[in-house]
Scaffold this motif. Structure first.
Motif, PDB file in Angstrom:
ATOM      1  N   GLU A   1       4.937  -5.937 -11.496  1.00 32.48           N
ATOM      2  CA  GLU A   1       3.034  -6.276 -10.925  1.00 32.48           C
ATOM      3  C   GLU A   1       2.532  -5.464 -11.151  1.00 32.48           C
ATOM      4  O   GLU A   1       2.070  -4.068 -10.883  1.00 32.48           O
ATOM      5  CB  GLU A   1       3.739  -6.990  -9.556  1.00 32.48           C
ATOM      6  CG  GLU A   1       2.085  -6.525  -8.454  1.00 32.48           C
ATOM      7  CD  GLU A   1       2.144  -7.443  -7.481  1.00 32.48           C
ATOM      8  OE1 GLU A   1       0.960  -7.816  -6.670  1.00 32.48           O
ATOM      9  OE2 GLU A   1       2.781  -6.878  -6.290  1.00 32.48           O
ATOM     10  N   GLU A   2       1.944  -5.722 -11.759  1.00 33.05           N
ATOM     11  CA  GLU A   2      -0.218  -4.937 -12.434  1.00 33.05           C
ATOM     12  C   GLU A   2      -0.079  -4.364 -10.173  1.00 33.05           C
ATOM     13  O   GLU A   2      -0.685  -5.123 -10.505  1.00 33.05           O
ATOM     14  CB  GLU A   2      -0.241  -4.890 -12.951  1.00 33.05           C
ATOM     15  CG  GLU A   2      -2.157  -3.959 -13.112  1.00 33.05           C
ATOM     16  CD  GLU A   2      -2.987  -4.449 -14.451  1.00 33.05           C
ATOM     17  OE1 GLU A   2      -2.884  -3.966 -14.888  1.00 33.05           O
ATOM     18  OE2 GLU A   2      -3.722  -5.031 -13.958  1.00 33.05           O
ATOM     19  N   VAL A   3      -0.445  -3.109 -10.108  1.00 38.08           N
ATOM     20  CA  VAL A   3      -0.799  -2.637  -8.961  1.00 38.08           C
ATOM     21  C   VAL A   3      -2.399  -1.391  -9.485  1.00 38.08           C
ATOM     22  O   VAL A   3      -3.088  -1.519  -8.250  1.00 38.08           O
ATOM     23  CB  VAL A   3      -0.270  -1.859  -8.022  1.00 38.08           C
ATOM     24  CG1 VAL A   3       1.061  -2.355  -7.604  1.00 38.08           C
ATOM     25  CG2 VAL A   3      -0.191  -0.761  -8.844  1.00 38.08           C
ATOM     26  N   ASP A   4      -2.677  -1.506 -10.655  1.00 41.00           N
ATOM     27  CA  ASP A   4      -4.235  -0.855 -11.063  1.00 41.00           C
ATOM     28  C   ASP A   4      -3.760  -0.672 -12.232  1.00 41.00           C
ATOM     29  O   ASP A   4      -2.581  -0.821 -13.091  1.00 41.00           O
ATOM     30  CB  ASP A   4      -3.996   0.643 -10.271  1.00 41.00           C
ATOM     31  CG  ASP A   4      -5.301   1.058 -10.136  1.00 41.00           C
ATOM     32  OD1 ASP A   4      -6.060   0.391 -10.120  1.00 41.00           O
ATOM     33  OD2 ASP A   4      -5.160   2.138  -9.344  1.00 41.00           O
TER      34      ASP A   4
ATOM     35  N   LYS B   1      -9.069   2.171  -4.545  1.00 39.80           N
ATOM     36  CA  LYS B   1      -8.156   1.203  -5.541  1.00 39.80           C
ATOM     37  C   LYS B   1      -8.190  -0.120  -5.611  1.00 39.80           C
ATOM     38  O   LYS B   1      -9.408  -0.499  -4.141  1.00 39.80           O
ATOM     39  CB  LYS B   1      -6.908   1.289  -4.774  1.00 39.80           C
ATOM     40  CG  LYS B   1      -6.059   0.586  -5.857  1.00 39.80           C
ATOM     41  CD  LYS B   1      -4.463   0.661  -5.304  1.00 39.80           C
ATOM     42  CE  LYS B   1      -3.794   1.911  -5.523  1.00 39.80           C
ATOM     43  NZ  LYS B   1      -2.435   2.028  -5.100  1.00 39.80           N
ATOM     44  N   GLY B   2      -9.349  -0.731  -6.195  1.00 40.38           N
ATOM     45  CA  GLY B   2      -9.522  -2.286  -6.472  1.00 40.38           C
ATOM     46  C   GLY B   2     -10.783  -2.554  -7.144  1.00 40.38           C
ATOM     47  O   GLY B   2     -11.749  -3.685  -7.051  1.00 40.38           O
TER      48      GLY B   2
ATOM     49  N   THR C   1      -8.242  -5.414  -1.321  1.00 41.05           N
ATOM     50  CA  THR C   1      -6.904  -6.085  -2.097  1.00 41.05           C
ATOM     51  C   THR C   1      -7.556  -7.043  -1.551  1.00 41.05           C
ATOM     52  O   THR C   1      -7.870  -7.403  -0.281  1.00 41.05           O
ATOM     53  CB  THR C   1      -5.790  -5.038  -1.690  1.00 41.05           C
ATOM     54  OG1 THR C   1      -4.820  -6.083  -2.365  1.00 41.05           O
ATOM     55  CG2 THR C   1      -5.897  -5.395   0.061  1.00 41.05           C
TER      56      THR C   1
ATOM     57  N   SER D   1      -6.431  -6.309 -11.098  1.00 42.58           N
ATOM     58  CA  SER D   1      -6.560  -5.669  -9.664  1.00 42.58           C
ATOM     59  C   SER D   1      -8.316  -4.774  -9.277  1.00 42.58           C
ATOM     60  O   SER D   1      -8.107  -4.898  -7.995  1.00 42.58           O
ATOM     61  CB  SER D   1      -5.507  -4.188  -9.422  1.00 42.58           C
ATOM     62  OG  SER D   1      -5.955  -3.591 -10.725  1.00 42.58           O
ATOM     63  N   ASN D   2      -9.057  -5.036 -10.565  1.00 42.91           N
ATOM     64  CA  ASN D   2     -10.395  -4.237 -10.617  1.00 42.91           C
ATOM     65  C   ASN D   2     -11.212  -5.913 -11.141  1.00 42.91           C
ATOM     66  O   ASN D   2     -12.386  -5.832 -10.853  1.00 42.91           O
ATOM     67  CB  ASN D   2     -10.937  -3.425 -11.560  1.00 42.91           C
ATOM     68  CG  ASN D   2     -10.131  -2.436 -11.089  1.00 42.91           C
ATOM     69  OD1 ASN D   2      -9.132  -1.758 -10.109  1.00 42.91           O
ATOM     70  ND2 ASN D   2      -9.417  -1.456 -11.961  1.00 42.91           N
TER      71      ASN D   2
END
Length: 517
Positions: free
Chosen positions: A234-237, A400-401, A426, A463-464
């Motif tokens: 899974e892509e987290v960033d 993040k996000g 998130t 994520s963004n």
């Protein structure tokens, strides 16, 4: 003729023969201690990708639940066949570089990689050759410069994993046993990556800003391979690196700037110096977010559009606060010369006194001297220091996000509270009566993922994603973090914001459904 001893000075050293001395296997230790900073080493790999004609490059961190595993740089350049891979991985081999190439010495791939990783793997394919790979390790070099051949099935599998970047041709550089990763303790991966990626984004955005402005797509991504979703997890960033132009002001600090000065440099000819003056107290990222203002004043040397030195006066004078607005762009000549020389890491330029003497005598087309330019920059700084500045309230930064471009603008506009953990965003499973919730202990804004498709027009969001929604929530909720006692009035405010936003999200969904019908 044989040498005869005598009292006359010998202008040439006499010799009696020659022998070939191959590199000693102990050279591996020298390769691993070249002094490459982490960001500088990655930039060197990106240079190779650009030289290969790539217009899409991804720096990819892989991690699992416990640790950071590896780092890869993937590009869609022309790729290499077996012979090309052997040449690229051979220690001490220097290939021929074209006049516009970013590479110079032929050591960057090996030295930059082995300065940080004990294992370097290069996998590549061209339009006419199948995927192939080579692996070079510090132990292999010590064992007579042994290079391992990557199983072609794995090479093809790795290329297939990145088919979103590599289509018909491209290259993957993989670092394993990265020494700094092995120092990150369990549970600290996110914290380390957040800071490391921020530094990397700034460095690449600055040193490659001309390429980014001309269309290069350069991304930084983090994947959790333990999540079980898809082939890579899974892509987290995910961050798209934006150009960070050290001359990208909207309005110059003084009228009639920039000015181009011509410096007569002995042994080199005329050298063009493009002198800029920033506005005092500018909050733009290209001015404040690339390091200390004292370090960033002075010369900015470029080689083939790649920034190779960002600031410094190279012996012309010492840095001082009154010259913080002065920056001078210089394009290095394409041909080799004895006046200006670039170090192996492409981080700084060494100049001879001939250069500084030429700068002292530089003038522009109207007869304005370089010394007058320095005086103009100093006067602009002093005038700006007199102006009263409105002091804005400091904030906890977004994390993040949030899209990096939005984070950059927020940083330009609002001072940051020192030492605060950034506010992350998130998507999470929340009750139907909540549009958002707050995890104040971990500085996270939780958004109800039931509405995620609505704010991404039905497409899978990264994520963004949902940048406007997240930015508005940040402005509303920033002062809800970093507090001690949680007041009832503040909770009431969060509750009615939730109710209003929930109704707004429902209206947004209805209109989107009607438009689809």
């Amino acid at each position: 003729m044989p040498y005869e001893p005598g009292t006359v000075w010998q202008y040439e050293v006499p010799t009696t023969g020659s022998t070939r001395l191959p590199p000693d296997a102990g050279y591996a230790k020298a390769l691993t201690n070249q002094g490459y900073g982490f960001e500088v080493a990655i930039a060197d790999l990106v240079d190779n990708s650009i030289d290969a004609g790539a217009d899409k490059i991804v720096v990819h961190f892989l991690r699992d639940a416990k640790r950071i595993l590896t780092l890869l740089v993937i590009d869609n350049g022309k790729g290499m066949d077996d012979a090309g891979l052997d040449a690229a991985i051979t220690v001490g081999r220097r290939r021929d570089y074209g006049g516009s190439a970013l590479g110079m010495y032929g050591t960057g791939l090996k030295a930059a990689s082995l300065s940080h990783a004990s294992s370097l793997t290069v996998v590549s394919r061209t339009k006419r050759s199948r995927a192939a790979g080579r692996r070079l390790t510090a132990e292999g070099i010590e064992d007579g410069f042994r290079c391992d051949t990557v199983d072609p099935r794995y090479a093809q599998e790795l290329v297939d994993r990145y088919d979103g970047v590599i289509e018909w041709h491209g290259t993957i550089v993989r670092w394993d046993q990265v020494r700094v990763f092995e120092t990150v303790t369990t549970g600290q991966s996110d914290h380390y990556l957040s800071k490391a990626i921020a530094r990397l984004e700034t460095h690449l955005g600055l040193y490659l800003h001309r390429f980014l402005q001309n269309g290069l797509k350069l991304d930084i991504a983090v994947w959790d391979v333990s999540s079980g979703e898809g082939r890579l997890g899974e892509e987290v960033d995910h961050i798209a690196v934006e150009a960070l132009d050290p001359f990208g002001y909207k309005v110059p600090g003084k009228a009639r700037y920039p000015r181009t000065f011509t410096a007569p440099v002995e042994g080199l000819g005329d050298v063009q110096l493009t002198a800029h003056i920033w506005r005092a107290k500018s909050k733009q990222a290209g001015f404040r977010q690339i390091g200390s203002l004292a370090d960033r004043q002075g010369f900015y040397f470029y080689r083939n559009d790649r920034l190779v030195q960002a600031g410094g006066w190279n012996g012309l004078r010492s840095p001082e606060g009154h010259l913080a607005l002065a920056r001078v762009a210089v394009d290095l000549p394409a041909h080799e010369n004895s006046v200006l020389s670039l170090d192996v890491k492409k981080e700084s330029v060494t100049v001879t006194p001939a250069f500084t003497l030429g700068v002292e005598r530089a003038v522009d087309a109207s007869g304005h001297t370089f010394h007058q330019y320095l005086s103009d920059a100093e006067a602009t700084y002093r005038e700006g220091a007199k102006r009263t500045e409105i002091v804005r309230k400091s904030v906890t930064p977004p994390g993040k996000g949030m899209d990096p471009r939005i984070k950059r603008v927020i940083k330009e506009e609002l001072p940051e509270k020192p030492g605060e953990e950034p506010i992350a965003f998130t998507w999470a499973t929340l009750p139907q009566d909540k549009f958002f919730d707050l995890d104040r202990e971990n500085n996270v804004v939780l958004l109800n993922k039931a509405f995620r498709n609505d704010f991404n027009d039905g497409r899978r969001g990264g994520s963004n994603d949902a940048p406007v929604t997240k930015a508005l929530l940040y402005l509303l909720l920033e002062d809800c973090f970093g507090l001690g006692r949680w007041e009832r009035s503040r909770q009431d405010r969060v509750d009615y914001w939730n109710t209003i936003l929930l109704a707004s999200a429902g209206v947004h969904r209805e209109r989107r459904t009607q438009a689809a019908d």
